[in-house]
Design a protein around this motif. Structure first.
Motif, short mmCIF file in Angstrom:
data_model
loop_
_atom_site.label_atom_id
_atom_site.label_comp_id
_atom_site.label_asym_id
_atom_site.label_seq_id
_atom_site.Cartn_x
_atom_site.Cartn_y
_atom_site.Cartn_z
N VAL A 365 0.84 -1.20 0.00
CA VAL A 365 0.00 0.00 0.00
C VAL A 365 0.87 1.25 0.00
O VAL A 365 0.66 2.18 -0.79
N THR A 366 1.88 1.28 0.87
CA THR A 366 2.71 2.50 0.94
C THR A 366 3.53 2.65 -0.34
O THR A 366 3.72 3.78 -0.82
N ALA A 367 3.98 1.53 -0.92
CA ALA A 367 4.77 1.63 -2.15
C ALA A 367 3.92 2.17 -3.30
O ALA A 367 4.38 3.00 -4.09
N MET A 368 2.68 1.72 -3.38
CA MET A 368 1.83 2.21 -4.47
C MET A 368 1.54 3.69 -4.32
O MET A 368 1.49 4.43 -5.31
N ILE A 369 1.36 4.13 -3.08
CA ILE A 369 1.10 5.57 -2.87
C ILE A 369 2.37 6.37 -3.20
O ILE A 369 2.30 7.44 -3.81
#
Ligand code: ME8
Length: 515
Positions: A365-369
């Protein structure tokens, strides 16, 4: 809901070195205490050491030091364990402290005044290792050997002070009938009920064959039986044997006395009877967990196979403290069966739960954001879709489980939320949608929802995984720990525009360490 929350561990004997059993009990209490504090409850978490008795006297002698020196040395070791494992006890009581000794004497005086003590001669089957008499029936059942260490029981005779436990049989039966949750799990309750039906013997209050104990008031040569002395720790730590220190009185009765199953009788029968005699409220629940065994074998001194401090430190340095706590709490013997501690199971649990679920979901999730929105929390034009209601349900389930000391189900609820986030990502495929500029709004919403659900799951996981969940919170710009609980777990805490950095919480490790 009442505003205080209190929980206790047994106080550990200083004649042995700390091992996984001690760390286990203290850790499960720690998880609960952290969960209560997070919810704003005024929490008291007590542990400590049991320092009197013939076993300590003997060990000290064998090591050429005084019992007090021996106790000091080993109590320091138990204290060090609390630091090492980041255990957040609010007090550490030692039974050789003056505050404890003075109150125990005062409490014994009160028992005397209440007419529940008498002096008499007693002969019976004595388990020297456990400092405990067995009834004729139980001695016979166990082949006149200690049910704990297998050594022969000895015939012992003593003139002692006795506590009229037998007089409390009807009230104890009433307690067990009217409060089915007084002893948990249920198998343990049934065990105590069965024994209660066999009838009750009075129990010794004092000993005369050694001197390392609290003197019996008004009777020189008698010291207070170590078990009575030890049980009182739960109330002396709160100043309840001494009315001039009322600050901690609201922490009684304890919500949970968490213990191992081998000391259930003392906690489920003798302790409530003593409290009844003192006209004091009874604890809410005695929770007796089962035992860790090691790679299929019972841990014992003779086998020398205890998972001791160096072994535990090995796991912590390789996998991290969160992993150690997670394995103990979610795979440990909290119910009525013993659990095997296997290095492979530890490794597999780490990989499945922490690497592949908690770590993977939060890094995804954090990587995609980071990639799609330059590390800035996007806006959610769908206002959460079904997520707010789903998260509220999970939070409530977690709260209910925690309140009841159902730690496994509470952990499962929290990690389950992350599995749902993973499923949502797999279904909605934001990584594919992100390639189509016309669907940017949709991608924003999906990722915003995922980030917010991860934030809430992270809060629920914090009592279990206190180290890495703090890292997660700082990575997603969650300043919320200063907020009250209700606001903290409410949907919508992560505001659009918040900086979000990619996290890698639990590294993928290859092989299991040797058990
Ligand atoms: O009994 N698995 O102290 P103690 C899980 N001083 N937990 C275990 C375990 C195992 N294999 N072995 C021990 C005493 N424990 C008394 C208590 S209380 C008023 C006095 C844990 O040092 C478990 O909590 O022998 C058990 O009850 C406790 O350590 C016994 O510690």
């Amino acid at each position: 809901m009442k505003s205080t929350a209190s929980i206790t561990t047994p106080i550990y004997y200083v004649n042995d070195k700390p091992h996984i059993g001690h760390v286990f009990t203290t850790t499960v209490c720690d998880v609960w205490a952290r969960a209560m504090r997070m919810q704003g409850r005024d929490t008291f978490f007590l542990t400590g050491t049991d320092e009197h008795g013939v076993k300590v006297e003997k060990s000290a002698l064998a090591h050429g030091v005084t019992p007090q020196e021996w106790a000091d040395r080993n109590a320091a070791e138990f204290r060090r364990v609390l630091q090492l494992f980041d255990l957040t006890n609010d007090d550490f009581i030692r039974t050789t402290e003056p505050r404890h000794e003075a109150q125990v004497q005062a409490l014994v005086e009160r028992l005397k005044a209440a007419g529940v003590l008498y002096k008499g001669a007693f002969e019976g089957w004595y388990d020297e290792g456990e400092e405990n008499y067995l009834t004729e029936t139980r001695a016979k059942e166990s082949g006149y050997k200690s049910p704990v260490n297998g050594r022969p029981l000895v015939r012992a005779k003593e003139e002692n002070w006795y506590f009229r436990l037998s007089a409390f049989a009807p009230r104890l039966m009433e307690l067990f009938t009217s409060r089915p949750d007084f002893v948990r799990p249920e198998a343990r309750r049934n065990e105590v009920l069965g024994r209660l039906r066999e009838g009750l013997q009075d129990v010794p209050m004092t000993r005369t064959n050694f001197s390392w104990g609290i003197p019996m008031p008004g009777d020189q040569g008698h010291v207070i039986y170590v078990w009575i002395d030890a049980l009182f720790n739960y109330i002396t730590a709160l100043g309840l044997g001494n009315d001039s220190t009322p600050k901690r009185h609201p922490y009684w009765p304890a919500d949970f006395h968490v213990i191992g199953k081998e000391i259930l009788w003392f906690h489920a029968v003798i302790w409530p009877a003593l409290l009844m005699a003192l006209e004091m409220p009874l604890p809410q629940c005695v929770f007796a967990h089962s035992f860790w065994i090691h790679e299929g074998q019972k841990m014992s001194k003779s086998l020398g196979n205890f998972i001791d401090l160096p072994a535990m430190e090995g796991y912590v340095s390789k996998y991290g403290l969160d992993a150690f706590r997670w394995f103990m709490v979610t795979r440990g013997p909290l119910d009525s069966t013993d659990t095997d501690f296997r290095a492979l199971a530890f490794h597999e649990t780490y990989v499945a739960d922490l690497v592949n679920t908690v770590g993977n979901c939060s890094s995804r999730v954090t990587a995609m954001i980071a990639k799609t929105f330059d590390g800035v929390m996007p806006a959610d034009s769908f206002a959460g879709g079904e997520w707010p209601a789903r998260c509220a349900t999970v939070v409530q389930a977690w709260q209910r489980h925690m309140q009841q000391f159902e730690l496994g189900p509470a952990a499962a609820a929290a990690i389950g939320l992350l599995r749902e986030v993973d499923g949502f990502i797999n279904r909605t495929e934001p990584f594919k949608l992100a390639k189509d500029p016309s669907r940017r709004d949709e991608v924003s919403s999906i990722l915003a929802q995922c980030a917010e659900a991860v934030r809430i799951a992270g809060i629920l996981l914090e009592p279990f995984l206190p180290h890495r969940m703090k890292d997660l919170q700082s990575a997603i710009g969650d300043q919320a720990p200063t907020m009250d609980w209700e606001s903290r777990v409410r949907w919508g805490g992560l505001k659009p525009g918040t900086r979000i950095t990619k996290v890698a919480l639990y590294p993928r490790l290859e092989a299991a360490v040797a058990g």
